[in-house]
Design an enzyme around this catalytic site. Structure first.
Site, PDB file in Angstrom:
ATOM      1  N   CYS A 203       0.459  -0.967  -0.315  1.00  0.00           N
ATOM      2  CA  CYS A 203       0.436  -0.263  -0.069  1.00  0.00           C
ATOM      3  C   CYS A 203       0.789   1.372  -0.136  1.00  0.00           C
ATOM      4  O   CYS A 203       0.419   2.956  -0.090  1.00  0.00           O
ATOM      5  CB  CYS A 203      -1.272   0.129   1.097  1.00  0.00           C
ATOM      6  SG  CYS A 203      -2.130  -0.914   1.402  1.00  0.00           S
TER       7      CYS A 203
ATOM      8  N   HIS B 244      -9.642   2.585  -2.788  1.00  0.00           N
ATOM      9  CA  HIS B 244      -8.385   1.582  -2.613  1.00  0.00           C
ATOM     10  C   HIS B 244      -7.359   1.114  -3.496  1.00  0.00           C
ATOM     11  O   HIS B 244      -7.075  -0.220  -2.693  1.00  0.00           O
ATOM     12  CB  HIS B 244      -8.248   0.696  -1.005  1.00  0.00           C
ATOM     13  CG  HIS B 244      -6.983   1.598  -0.412  1.00  0.00           C
ATOM     14  ND1 HIS B 244      -5.966   1.688  -0.505  1.00  0.00           N
ATOM     15  CD2 HIS B 244      -6.893   0.829   1.155  1.00  0.00           C
ATOM     16  CE1 HIS B 244      -4.545   1.192  -0.392  1.00  0.00           C
ATOM     17  NE2 HIS B 244      -5.228   0.336   0.979  1.00  0.00           N
TER      18      HIS B 244
ATOM     19  N   CYS C 296      -0.258   2.820   6.513  1.00  0.00           N
ATOM     20  CA  CYS C 296       0.241   1.973   6.734  1.00  0.00           C
ATOM     21  C   CYS C 296       0.292   0.288   6.204  1.00  0.00           C
ATOM     22  O   CYS C 296       0.106   0.964   4.879  1.00  0.00           O
ATOM     23  CB  CYS C 296      -0.770   0.579   7.797  1.00  0.00           C
ATOM     24  SG  CYS C 296      -2.459   0.903   7.411  1.00  0.00           S
TER      25      CYS C 296
END
Length: 391
Positions: free
Chosen positions: A92, A335, A366
């Protein structure tokens, strides 16, 4: 004091974010998403693509196909074959790390102008395939790398006392903020409208009207007694983003307005089961390295992997929700994991401009398997020639 040798952002744009497998971008390949983002930033800034010396893009769910897609998409956008392209994968955090890598190449003098960003068609891959290893091995931390992000978020929520109602309330707030920002046109400057078939797509598809009453009956996804549901977790998405960076001197020479100054980037490691707290560790270390306190930061964008996860971060950092994600986050917008790191840079800079926030802004995410990333930017209302050092 600012310098001609500063690394600056002159453009930060993204595609609309589509809902994976059922949204309006589901028919697009990864390379087509890349082309949309890169072509969009070239057209918006007016830069001659021949001046772009390197392109680094975040991408997660494939390796060889992703490299080929990145190269194809960049070439189709008009960047010459002499410009090298590569992808990076820090899950991510990939898109944000690409910004840091391009910035450091500029700062070191290896290049003067570069493109960062990220892309992900989660439609193309769906959920990652599960795999198992024997538990109880010699290294518990290594075994914990297999924990799903949802499991980690549930553990963090339990440890830090996040309730289901608090997670749902946060998710509703994220949706309301994103919906309000959309209605007010706050995303228009950062979104590249895309022509898909006979339709122009220019809005994020995950944003919707919602209320506590509509989501409180949803069942938890990861544990029967858990707090994470489909409504208070980030969405599987399709999208791409791009950030154009260069030396301030080059921006002045090209007549390009400076959006913000890039200050620093950091990646940190922590126990895999504490992965959700990656922004806490990254932000604290980033600020310490730059001699700053949290109250000196005007605004934060912290990726919303899960409501329980981001609430834990806010509690640990002791940051009020009014200073974070004012236009909503990944719970509402979506996302697309390879693109999200650069996407939150786009939104960070949009918020700071629209809300007339000067000074420092921080973007953070994160990262799976026990990591966190964060980047520091500075936005000023403007500068006079005498403020610039000839260094």
């Amino acid at each position: 004091m600012i310098s001609h040798e500063d690394v600056v952002v002159v453009g930060a744009l993204r595609t609309p974010i589509g809902r994976a497998t059922r949204g309006k971008l589901r028919s697009l390949r990864n390379d087509e998403l890349v082309t949309a983002a890169i072509r969009g930033i070239i057209e918006k800034t007016g830069i001659d693509p021949r001046l772009i010396e390197e392109v680094i893009l975040g991408h997660c769910l494939s390796s060889m196909e992703g490299n080929v897609a990145a190269r194809m998409g960049v070439l189709r956008a008009g960047v010459p074959v002499e410009t090298p392209v590569m992808i990076i994968n820090r899950l991510c955090g990939s898109g944000l790390e690409s910004v840091g890598l391009i910035a450091e190449k500029i700062r070191s003098g290896r290049i003067e102008i570069g493109l960062a960003g990220g892309f992900e068609s989660m439609t193309s891959y769906g959920l990652p395939k599960e795999y198992t290893l024997s538990r109880g091995g010699a290294c518990e931390d290594a075994e914990d790398c297999m924990l799903t992000l949802g499991e980690v978020s549930e553990m963090l929520g339990k440890t830090h006392g996040v309730t289901r109602s608090e997670a749902d309330e946060y998710a509703v707030t994220s949706q309301k903020r994103a919906l309000e920002a959309t209605k007010k046109g706050h995303f228009l400057a950062e979104i590249i409208p895309m022509r898909v078939g006979d339709e122009t797509v220019e809005r994020d598809e995950g944003i919707r009207e919602t209320s506590l009453g509509t989501i409180e009956s949803l069942k938890p996804v990861f544990r029967q007694d858990g707090v994470c549901t489909s409504a208070n977790s980030s969405q599987l998405s399709d999208g791409a983003s791009a950030v154009l960076l260069m030396k301030r001197r080059r921006a002045d020479e090209l007549g390009l307005p400076v959006v913000a100054e890039f200050i620093d980037f950091i990646a940190v490691g922590l126990k895999p089961r504490d992965m959700g707290l990656g922004p806490v560790v990254a932000i604290e270390k980033l600020l310490k390295r730059n001699g700053l306190e949290k109250d000196q930061i005007s605004y934060f964008e912290i990726n919303e992997a899960f409501a329980s996860q981001v609430l834990c971060c806010l509690r640990k950092l002791q940051i009020g929700e009014d200073r974070v994600n004012r236009y909503g986050g990944s719970i509402a917008l979506g996302h697309p994991i390879g693109a999200s790191g650069a996407r939150i840079v786009c939104t960070l800079l949009s918020v700071m401009k629209n809300e007339a926030l000067e000074g420092y802004g921080v973007a953070s995410l994160c990262v799976g398997a026990g990591h966190g990333v964060a980047a520091l930017f500075r936005r000023a209302a403007g500068s006079k020639p005498q403020d610039i050092k000839n260094t």
